[in-house]
Design a protein around this motif. Structure first.
Motif, PDB file in Angstrom:
ATOM      1  N   LEU A   1       0.831  -1.205   0.000  1.00 56.52           N
ATOM      2  CA  LEU A   1       0.000   0.000   0.000  1.00 56.52           C
ATOM      3  C   LEU A   1       0.868   1.258   0.000  1.00 56.52           C
ATOM      4  CD1 LEU A   1      -2.806   1.307   0.167  1.00 56.52           C
ATOM      5  CD2 LEU A   1      -2.641   1.084   2.664  1.00 56.52           C
TER       6      LEU A   1
ATOM      7  N   SER B   1       0.990   4.021  -2.900  1.00 54.86           N
ATOM      8  CA  SER B   1       0.741   5.427  -2.578  1.00 54.86           C
ATOM      9  C   SER B   1       1.884   6.301  -3.071  1.00 54.86           C
ATOM     10  CB  SER B   1       0.578   5.607  -1.066  1.00 54.86           C
ATOM     11  OG  SER B   1      -0.556   4.912  -0.606  1.00 54.86           O
TER      12      SER B   1
ATOM     13  N   VAL C   1       1.457   6.750  -6.815  1.00 54.74           N
ATOM     14  CA  VAL C   1       0.379   7.699  -7.105  1.00 54.74           C
ATOM     15  C   VAL C   1       0.854   9.119  -6.840  1.00 54.74           C
ATOM     16  CG1 VAL C   1      -1.908   8.489  -6.362  1.00 54.74           C
ATOM     17  CG2 VAL C   1      -1.495   6.056  -6.764  1.00 54.74           C
ATOM     18  N   HIS C   2       1.543   9.303  -5.717  1.00 57.54           N
ATOM     19  CA  HIS C   2       2.063  10.625  -5.367  1.00 57.54           C
ATOM     20  C   HIS C   2       3.002  11.143  -6.451  1.00 57.54           C
ATOM     21  CE1 HIS C   2       4.936  13.391  -3.395  1.00 57.54           C
ATOM     22  NE2 HIS C   2       3.853  13.836  -2.781  1.00 57.54           N
TER      23      HIS C   2
END
Length: 94
Positions: free
Chosen positions: A62, A66, A69-70
């Motif tokens: 996860l 993340s 995505v960031h």
């Protein structure tokens, strides 16, 4: 006497000259009893440790997702592909 026993013996003798501390030789160390919980409890402990490992792996995945995505959003903002006030609808194409 093998190399390990010789090295431990040498170490023990050198320590005796510098400080009077109790030492265990290999024979005494090999005779020590190690108390273990009953096998059912060992299995429960093992299952718990495996479950914790699975949770750590899931949280790691996860966190990595993340981070990706960031990075993608940061690059898109810098490139002007998206703006701070652009509407976002979950599931919509970017």
């Amino acid at each position: 006497m093998d190399d390990i026993e010789q090295a431990l013996g040498d170490y023990g003798r050198s320590r005796e000259r510098t400080a009077q501390q109790a030492m265990l030789d290999l024979m005494a160390l090999g005779c020590q009893t190690i108390a273990l919980p009953p096998i059912d409890e060992q299995r429960r402990i093992g299952a718990t440790m495996n479950a914790i490992g699975d949770q750590v792996a899931a949280f790691t995945a996860l966190a990595e997702a993340s981070g990706r995505v960031h990075a993608a959003l940061s690059n898109a903002l810098v490139a002007g592909v998206v703006g701070l006030n652009d509407p976002f609808t979950p599931g919509s194409p970017t």
